[in-house]
Design an enzyme around this catalytic site. Sequence first.
Site, PDB file in Angstrom:
ATOM      1  N   GLU A 140     -12.262  20.525  -3.995  1.00  0.00           N
ATOM      2  CA  GLU A 140     -12.799  19.326  -3.263  1.00  0.00           C
ATOM      3  C   GLU A 140     -13.686  19.859  -1.942  1.00  0.00           C
ATOM      4  O   GLU A 140     -13.746  21.145  -1.851  1.00  0.00           O
ATOM      5  CB  GLU A 140     -11.794  18.401  -2.597  1.00  0.00           C
ATOM      6  CG  GLU A 140     -10.842  19.210  -1.782  1.00  0.00           C
ATOM      7  CD  GLU A 140      -9.606  18.054  -1.298  1.00  0.00           C
ATOM      8  OE1 GLU A 140      -9.399  17.255  -2.112  1.00  0.00           O
ATOM      9  OE2 GLU A 140      -8.936  18.620  -0.519  1.00  0.00           O
TER      10      GLU A 140
ATOM     11  N   HIS B  36      -7.588  14.691   3.240  1.00  0.00           N
ATOM     12  CA  HIS B  36      -6.960  15.695   3.757  1.00  0.00           C
ATOM     13  C   HIS B  36      -7.600  16.438   4.971  1.00  0.00           C
ATOM     14  O   HIS B  36      -8.677  16.262   5.212  1.00  0.00           O
ATOM     15  CB  HIS B  36      -6.948  16.856   2.625  1.00  0.00           C
ATOM     16  CG  HIS B  36      -6.244  16.640   1.066  1.00  0.00           C
ATOM     17  ND1 HIS B  36      -6.630  17.047   0.039  1.00  0.00           N
ATOM     18  CD2 HIS B  36      -5.475  15.618   0.947  1.00  0.00           C
ATOM     19  CE1 HIS B  36      -5.942  16.718  -1.006  1.00  0.00           C
ATOM     20  NE2 HIS B  36      -5.194  15.629  -0.358  1.00  0.00           N
TER      21      HIS B  36
END
Length: 293
Positions: A209, A248
Amino acid sequence: MAILLDRDTRVLCQGMTGWAGSHHVAQMIEYGTQVVAGVTPGKGGRTHLGLPVYDRVADARSETGANASIVFVPPVNAAAAMIEAIEAEIPLVVTVTERVPVLDMVRVRDALRGSGTRLVGANSQGVLAPGICKLGVMATGSERPGVVGVVSRSASLTSEVVAQLTEAGLGQSTTVGVGGDPVHGMSMRDCLELFLADDETKGVVLIGEIGGFEEEEVADFIAQVRPAKPIVSLVVGIHAPRERRMGHAGALTSGGSGDAAAKAAALERAGARIAASAHLVGRTMAEALSGGR
């Protein structure tokens, strides 16, 4: 065979008496994981979930033979818990706690140097060897023993990819959530090296990611070693806005670095196959293992 875990893995839980530790450890026990003890300072001598609770990790290890720890300690004390496990020479530590302060994690990384401990996390969903051992908070039900290793920075996408691999008849040897915080233990490259050395893992899925440089680092490693095992990668966040954290703590594109397109391009140049979409990872791996395009 699995990496990191096996049937002889004996687990202690740091923070087992809290709600999160109680809930997830009960599920781990139900899955068949050998949980042997809990550690909560000040609560030593008690029992919880039918297991002994100790004040110190060293005492728990000495009396139970624990060789792995899972950490459910709040962020302010999580680093101290990890360092205690490292100093007690626990071979594997998995930390679920999210958003551990970065400077605290720098201290943890320093404690790891020269130790015999492998740290997964912080902010990890854990490690799962299907049918053998569950050390974490991941959903189970769609996983099956198989030949594909999974390394991921995303918990939800791991569940999706596991389901696809099972549906494709491939199953998983082990899944590892390396963690989404900016500073953590084992990297994607570390995990890939273990999978490449495992004879029963025939292919590896890398789920990346935005943010950080792990995908570029693992791409450099792939280009260097040119592994015979097929590697399929998915990097999410192509349309993520810059300078905005996406879930995150480490999922942040900043200063022209860490974007998904550059990561995917680096992995493709290195020889990994790039899944065109999240729903095609299983199919892409099946084609790679069969020698097709």
